[in-house]
Design an enzyme around this catalytic site. Structure first.
Site, short mmCIF file in Angstrom:
data_model
loop_
_atom_site.label_atom_id
_atom_site.label_comp_id
_atom_site.label_asym_id
_atom_site.label_seq_id
_atom_site.Cartn_x
_atom_site.Cartn_y
_atom_site.Cartn_z
CE1 TYR A 27 4.63 -3.69 5.76
CE2 TYR A 27 3.56 -3.75 3.61
CZ TYR A 27 3.57 -4.08 4.95
OH TYR A 27 2.54 -4.81 5.49
CD GLU A 49 -2.62 -4.22 6.94
OE1 GLU A 49 -3.36 -3.57 6.17
OE2 GLU A 49 -1.45 -4.53 6.63
CD1 TRP A 57 1.29 -0.22 2.88
CD2 TRP A 57 -0.13 -0.20 4.59
NE1 TRP A 57 1.88 -0.88 3.94
CE2 TRP A 57 1.02 -0.89 5.01
CE3 TRP A 57 -1.18 -0.06 5.52
CZ2 TRP A 57 1.18 -1.43 6.27
CZ3 TRP A 57 -1.02 -0.60 6.78
CH2 TRP A 57 0.14 -1.27 7.16
#
Length: 191
Positions: A27, A49, A57
């Site tokens: 990522y 998000e 995350w």
């Protein structure tokens, strides 16, 4: 000031958070901070998000393909048509984070995004940060721009996106470049 970038498995200096897992590494190296300008791409990032709020995350990254399948590839027009049957389906889907408030916000937000169309992308990109040097050892959770973006999104009818989520969106979509100064990922020039 000295950067706190750390060497990855290939010896390249990276933002230290990226070294926690292969998912973070990929990522960081290929997506985080790269400009996302499409309505679908921005809706996906905003939704992910918002789902991350209160979670790590990595949880979202590991469920990302499940989210894409469950939310029709994050096509705002298709998600805007979801009804209570779809909400029930999503609440039963182990491939995503099953939180009613976040699911209902994602569907309601899709309706707003679908109504706004290209103006949604224009709204978000109107808050890009220009001419800010890459940080050396700073960890922000919000900025004046993210506070303003969250307020503008809320005024447009978007739910579940406060200043911290808006800042994470800004980082994810390239509105701000928060790679550390010594990170090997080159600065984006088309922000």
């Amino acid at each position: 000031m000295r950067s706190r970038a750390s060497a990855g498995p290939d010896g390249k200096l990276r933002c230290p958070w990226a070294l926690g897992s292969p998912e973070y590494l990929d990522y960081h190296d290929t997506e985080w901070g790269q400009p996302v300008r499409s309505v679908t791409g921005l809706y996906e990032r905003m939704t992910l998000e918002a789902f991350q709020s209160g979670l790590a995350w990595i949880t979202i990254l590991r469920k990302r393909e499940g989210f894409r399948a469950a939310f029709a590839g994050f096509d705002p027009e298709r998600v805007a048509a979801f009804d209570e049957t779809d909400v029930a389906r999503l609440l039963a889907d182990p491939g995503i984070v099953r939180n009613r408030a976040k699911i209902e916000a994602a569907v309601a937000n899709a309706r707003v995004v679908a109504d706004l169309g290209p103006a949604y992308a224009e709204l978000i990109w109107s808050f890009r940060v220009v001419d800010r040097p890459r940080p050396t050892d700073e960890h922000r959770a919000t900025s004046p721009e993210s506070v303003a973006l969250a307020k503008a999104l809320k005024a447009a009818g978007i739910r579940f996106v406060g200043p911290t989520t808006a800042y994470a969106l800004m980082q994810a979509c390239g509105l701000v470049d928060d790679h550390l100064a010594d990170c090997f990922v080159p600065p984006v020039t088309d922000r």
